[in-house]
Design a protein around this motif. Structure first.
Motif, PDB file in Angstrom:
ATOM      1  N   ARG A 273       0.932  -1.124  -0.068  1.00  0.00           N
ATOM      2  CA  ARG A 273      -0.055   0.064   0.111  1.00  0.00           C
ATOM      3  C   ARG A 273       0.862   1.198  -0.024  1.00  0.00           C
ATOM      4  NH1 ARG A 273      -3.824  -1.501   2.845  1.00  0.00           N
ATOM      5  NH2 ARG A 273      -3.075  -1.149   5.020  1.00  0.00           N
ATOM      6  N   ARG A 333      -6.340   4.470   5.694  1.00  0.00           N
ATOM      7  CA  ARG A 333      -7.051   3.090   5.984  1.00  0.00           C
ATOM      8  C   ARG A 333      -7.232   2.963   7.506  1.00  0.00           C
ATOM      9  NH1 ARG A 333      -9.056   3.421   1.696  1.00  0.00           N
ATOM     10  NH2 ARG A 333      -8.656   2.178  -0.148  1.00  0.00           N
ATOM     11  N   PRO A 334      -8.211   2.372   7.907  1.00  0.00           N
ATOM     12  CA  PRO A 334      -8.501   2.337   9.384  1.00  0.00           C
ATOM     13  C   PRO A 334      -7.505   1.455  10.086  1.00  0.00           C
ATOM     14  CG  PRO A 334     -10.631   2.056   8.442  1.00  0.00           C
ATOM     15  CD  PRO A 334      -9.407   2.225   7.262  1.00  0.00           C
ATOM     16  N   GLU A 335      -7.072   0.258   9.312  1.00  0.00           N
ATOM     17  CA  GLU A 335      -5.843  -0.462  10.010  1.00  0.00           C
ATOM     18  C   GLU A 335      -4.676   0.467   9.999  1.00  0.00           C
ATOM     19  OE1 GLU A 335      -6.571  -2.112   5.584  1.00  0.00           O
ATOM     20  OE2 GLU A 335      -7.614  -0.864   7.301  1.00  0.00           O
ATOM     21  N   ASP A 336      -4.280   1.191   9.016  1.00  0.00           N
ATOM     22  CA  ASP A 336      -3.245   2.000   9.300  1.00  0.00           C
ATOM     23  C   ASP A 336      -3.220   3.029  10.226  1.00  0.00           C
ATOM     24  OD1 ASP A 336      -1.954   0.300   7.194  1.00  0.00           O
ATOM     25  OD2 ASP A 336      -2.717   1.720   5.851  1.00  0.00           O
ATOM     26  N   ALA A 338      -4.912   2.565  13.258  1.00  0.00           N
ATOM     27  CA  ALA A 338      -4.486   1.846  14.420  1.00  0.00           C
ATOM     28  C   ALA A 338      -3.210   1.201  14.401  1.00  0.00           C
ATOM     29  CB  ALA A 338      -5.333   0.353  14.395  1.00  0.00           C
ATOM     30  N   ARG A 339      -2.541   1.099  13.441  1.00  0.00           N
ATOM     31  CA  ARG A 339      -1.104   0.416  13.454  1.00  0.00           C
ATOM     32  C   ARG A 339       0.137   1.708  13.748  1.00  0.00           C
ATOM     33  NH1 ARG A 339       1.371  -2.579   7.992  1.00  0.00           N
ATOM     34  NH2 ARG A 339       3.568  -2.786   8.966  1.00  0.00           N
TER      35      ARG A 339
END
Length: 343
Positions: A273, A333-336, A338-339
């Motif tokens: 990504r 992106r939501p996962e990024d 959080a990460r």
């Protein structure tokens, strides 16, 4: 050191005090030593140059007690004058000693063969090696003035106190402090360097026509922050990228240094990504669109990130880090989030 370089260092050592009075004029004699702040001729008492041969070593050898650095008077000439190529250091030493000009091809071993062509990859590597970490320097002052205070993981940036600037081949050479950035390839090899010449107080860029210049092999490469992985943020300018790192300190990032080079960056095999930091101008939009198309063609998810103002450093300076955090949070992106985004 080659025999001829060793001979130059010896000859300078025989005239050590005269050399010090000329190139290290901020210091003064203390007994058998010349005492000064550092090799850049800063006032102080940390660096000692031996003025006479002794059992500890020959005249002309120096040690900086604060940093542990040491060398000879050729190193002093190189650093004080901001020289990159050893042939120029040797020529200056010969001029000072009233010796004939340097023979073609003369140089020191242990690095690229001399002479190194100006603007080459070899010259870029040498310039970066001559520069120092940015902590406590005018480069840090400059970045802080741009709102960039989180500087962990910025080993690609260094500071040179006396970096040559020449507007064109017909102009004289000037000396200004500079922020020096290493341009590297996917394997971490230095392929180029970027210089941002700074005002004497570090508050802004130097008052010259072209305060930013790059050298070496740039196409496809960039100034890298963080360890590359499956996610990467790429942008044009160093300040733009470092502004995003203020709220995403753990996300790997790359500054391509121009819109054209941003469009041409090479992709790591691990990349899945890619976020592209947009500058709000036609060149920035074209670079973003080209890079997103290239990434999509090889199966990399590519997402453009837009600033609220003209660029992300303007966002940071005008609205602050928390506002910038929200601008980026809404586009990642939501996962990024959080990460990589703390808090």
């Amino acid at each position: 050191m080659t025999g001829k370089a060793q001979d130059l260092a010896r000859r300078l050592g025989e005239r050590a005090e005269i050399v010090c009075r000329h190139y290290l004029s901020a210091g003064r004699r203390q007994g058998r030593y010349w005492q000064v702040g550092d090799i850049s001729n800063t006032p102080g008492r940390s660096m000692f140059v031996r003025l006479q041969d002794s059992p500890r070593g020959p005249a002309g050898k120096w040690t900086d007690a604060a940093t542990g650095e040491h060398g000879d008077l050729l190193d002093v000439i190189r650093e004080v004058l901001g020289l990159v190529d050893f042939k120029d250091v040797a020529e200056e030493a010969r001029r000072f000693l009233s010796l004939p000009s340097q023979e073609p091809g003369e140089g020191r071993p242990g690095g690229p063969q001399y002479p190194v062509q100006a603007g080459s990859v070899g010259a870029s590597r040498r310039l970066f090696a001559m520069a120092r970490p940015i902590g406590g320097t005018l480069a840090e002052v400059y970045l802080h003035h741009r709102g960039i205070t989180a500087l962990q993981g910025t080993g690609a940036l260094r500071f040179h106190p006396r970096c040559y600037y020449r507007p064109d081949e017909h102009s004289g050479t000037e000396i200004w402090p500079a922020l020096v950035a290493a341009v590297t390839d996917l394997d971490g090899r230095i392929t180029g360097a970027h210089r941002t010449w700074l005002a004497p107080d570090g508050i802004g860029k130097a008052p010259i026509d072209t305060p930013r210049k790059a050298m070496g092999d740039l196409l496809g490469h960039g100034v890298r922050f963080g360890i590359a992985g499956d996610v990467l943020v790429a942008g044009e300018g160093i300040e733009t990228v470092l502004s995003a790192r203020m709220v995403l300190p753990d996300m790997p990032m790359l500054a391509a240094l121009s819109a054209g080079h941003l469009a041409a960056i090479l992709f790591s095999p691990m990349l899945r990504r890619l976020y592209v930091l947009r500058d709000r101008d036609p060149a920035g939009d074209a670079a973003r669109d080209c890079l997103i198309d290239r990434a999509s063609d090889v199966g990399i998810e590519a997402i453009g990130l837009s600033p609220a103002c003209g660029d992300f450093n303007e966002d940071l300076c005008t609205a602050g880090a928390e506002a910038l955090r929200q601008v980026l949070r809404d586009q990642l992106r939501p996962e990024d989030v959080a990460r990589f985004m703390a808090g």
